[in-house]
Design a protein around this motif. Structure first.
Motif, PDB file in Angstrom:
ATOM      1  N   ASP A   1       0.809  -1.221   0.000  1.00 44.17           N
ATOM      2  CA  ASP A   1       0.000   0.000   0.000  1.00 44.17           C
ATOM      3  C   ASP A   1       0.839   1.267   0.000  1.00 44.17           C
ATOM      4  O   ASP A   1       0.393   2.321   0.469  1.00 44.17           O
TER       5      ASP A   1
ATOM      6  N   GLU B   1     -12.677   2.856   6.882  1.00 48.89           N
ATOM      7  CA  GLU B   1     -13.772   2.491   5.990  1.00 48.89           C
ATOM      8  C   GLU B   1     -13.266   2.244   4.569  1.00 48.89           C
ATOM      9  O   GLU B   1     -13.685   1.293   3.899  1.00 48.89           O
TER      10      GLU B   1
ATOM     11  N   GLN C   1     -10.218   1.298   3.693  1.00 50.25           N
ATOM     12  CA  GLN C   1      -9.389   0.103   3.655  1.00 50.25           C
ATOM     13  C   GLN C   1     -10.220  -1.172   3.617  1.00 50.25           C
ATOM     14  O   GLN C   1      -9.785  -2.198   3.097  1.00 50.25           O
ATOM     15  N   LYS C   2     -11.421  -1.123   4.165  1.00 47.84           N
ATOM     16  CA  LYS C   2     -12.315  -2.284   4.093  1.00 47.84           C
ATOM     17  C   LYS C   2     -12.679  -2.595   2.649  1.00 47.84           C
ATOM     18  O   LYS C   2     -12.859  -3.754   2.269  1.00 47.84           O
ATOM     19  N   ARG C   3     -12.794  -1.540   1.841  1.00 46.97           N
ATOM     20  CA  ARG C   3     -13.260  -1.710   0.471  1.00 46.97           C
ATOM     21  C   ARG C   3     -12.118  -1.930  -0.519  1.00 46.97           C
ATOM     22  O   ARG C   3     -12.300  -2.599  -1.534  1.00 46.97           O
ATOM     23  N   ARG C   4     -10.966  -1.342  -0.246  1.00 48.34           N
ATOM     24  CA  ARG C   4      -9.911  -1.271  -1.252  1.00 48.34           C
ATOM     25  C   ARG C   4      -9.353  -2.629  -1.647  1.00 48.34           C
ATOM     26  O   ARG C   4      -9.033  -2.853  -2.805  1.00 48.34           O
ATOM     27  N   ARG C   5      -9.202  -3.542  -0.719  1.00 47.14           N
ATOM     28  CA  ARG C   5      -8.524  -4.804  -1.016  1.00 47.14           C
ATOM     29  C   ARG C   5      -9.382  -6.024  -0.687  1.00 47.14           C
ATOM     30  O   ARG C   5      -8.877  -7.054  -0.239  1.00 47.14           O
ATOM     31  N   GLN C   6     -10.679  -5.886  -0.892  1.00 52.26           N
ATOM     32  CA  GLN C   6     -11.548  -7.023  -0.622  1.00 52.26           C
ATOM     33  C   GLN C   6     -11.231  -8.188  -1.541  1.00 52.26           C
ATOM     34  O   GLN C   6     -11.183  -9.335  -1.119  1.00 52.26           O
ATOM     35  N   GLN C   7     -11.017  -7.893  -2.819  1.00 55.80           N
ATOM     36  CA  GLN C   7     -10.688  -8.928  -3.792  1.00 55.80           C
ATOM     37  C   GLN C   7     -10.139  -8.274  -5.051  1.00 55.80           C
ATOM     38  O   GLN C   7     -10.326  -7.080  -5.278  1.00 55.80           O
TER      39      GLN C   7
ATOM     40  N   ARG D   1     -13.505  -1.548  -9.107  1.00 51.08           N
ATOM     41  CA  ARG D   1     -14.699  -0.876  -8.599  1.00 51.08           C
ATOM     42  C   ARG D   1     -14.652   0.582  -9.028  1.00 51.08           C
ATOM     43  O   ARG D   1     -13.567   1.164  -9.192  1.00 51.08           O
TER      44      ARG D   1
END
Length: 308
Positions: A24, A75, A77-83, A87
């Motif tokens: 990151d 918040e 970071q929860k979305r950035r590397r989910q898979q 997006r």
């Protein structure tokens, strides 16, 4: 140490581009990105978290609506590397810009962020949304008094009556009242229509401040108003409207030259049943209003033809 790959640049100089490695850390930034975050160069030790914190301190970068930088970072970071994958989202920046963002997570953990400015489109969208909201409000509101207009208040009553037919709502009381300003024609004739308008606005103000939050009052024509009172028996409705009647009776509306205008209110109340139509319910309230007028005005009459 992994070297930074050479990134072809099909984008324009205004395109917002950033590349983060698997740890990151910011490994590449376009000129537009550097300008947005006030970066002179790319520091290979700077992480996404560091960049957002730096932007908050320098008042640059994305707008953080929650107001707490740490919460915003958590918040994101929860979305950035989910898979792995892509997006898209829109974001606004502290300099007033809007960007359409495409964030791609590669299989090796690197992230490529590309943003295209959409400020003119976003501002147009906001302008159209505001215009639509204002037009909708005008379509529902009486221009003189600011109260719901005839169409809006009748539609609201129709919806409430339809909900009474449900098994859970059949026992919920609903009362309505038709209220009319007494001898309003003489006010217009003796003082002029502008004073008549002042009286109507004065009554609208009293109605809003004297009735309850759950009561909805609309102007249905001239000096006539409809009050819809969900969850209210006729006895409770009479108590509320008696308070309004007394407030009107004590009112003095100033007129040019130092004089004042007094006015009074007559009201007819009825309870609405699940079998009612809008016209039927209003017809009974109107009949009670006529009774108030016939008995001398400045009073309230209650229809008793429908069981409470």
């Amino acid at each position: 140490m992994t070297s930074v790959p050479h990134w072809p640049q099909p984008w324009t100089a205004e395109t917002f581009v950033a590349v983060y490695d698997a740890d990151d850390k910011l490994r590449y930034a376009s000129a537009a990105f550097k300008h947005l975050f006030q970066l002179d160069s790319v520091d290979a030790t700077m992480t996404f978290d560091d960049l957002i914190k730096r932007g908050a301190l320098r008042n640059c970068g994305p707008r953080i609506d929650c107001g707490v930088v740490i919460s915003f970072i958590a918040e994101m970071q929860k979305r950035r590397r989910q898979q792995a994958g892509q997006r898209c989202f829109a974001t606004d920046t502290l300099d007033g810009g809007w960007y359409w963002m495409t964030e791609t997570v590669l299989e090796n953990g690197w992230i490529i962020v590309i943003g295209s400015e959409i400020s003119p489109l976003k501002h147009l969208e906001l302008t159209l949304t505001k215009a639509h909201s204002e037009a909708l409000n005008e379509a529902r509101t009486d221009f003189l008094t600011g109260l719901p207009n005839r169409r809006h208040i009748l539609s609201y009553l129709d919806i409430l009556i339809s909900t009474l037919s449900g098994s859970h709502n059949a026992q919920t009381p609903l009362s309505i009242a038709v209220a009319d300003l007494d001898r309003f024609k003489s006010i217009n004739e003796n003082f002029g229509h502008l004073v008549g308008d002042d009286v109507l606005r004065d009554f609208a103000h009293l109605a809003r401040t004297t009735t309850r939050r759950s009561d909805v009052i609309g102007r249905v024509g001239g000096e006539e108003f409809l009050v819809v009172m969900p969850g209210t028996t006729t006895d409770d409705a009479k108590a509320v409207l008696e308070r309004l009647r007394r407030a009107v009776e004590a009112r003095l509306v100033p007129v040019k030259g130092g004089s004042v205008v007094r006015y009074t209110l007559s009201v007819g109340i009825t309870q609405v049943s699940p079998a009612d139509s809008v016209d039927g319910a209003i017809g009974r309230a109107d009949a009670s209003l006529y009774k108030s007028k016939k008995l001398g005005r400045n009073r309230i009459s209650v229809d008793i033809s429908v069981d409470a």
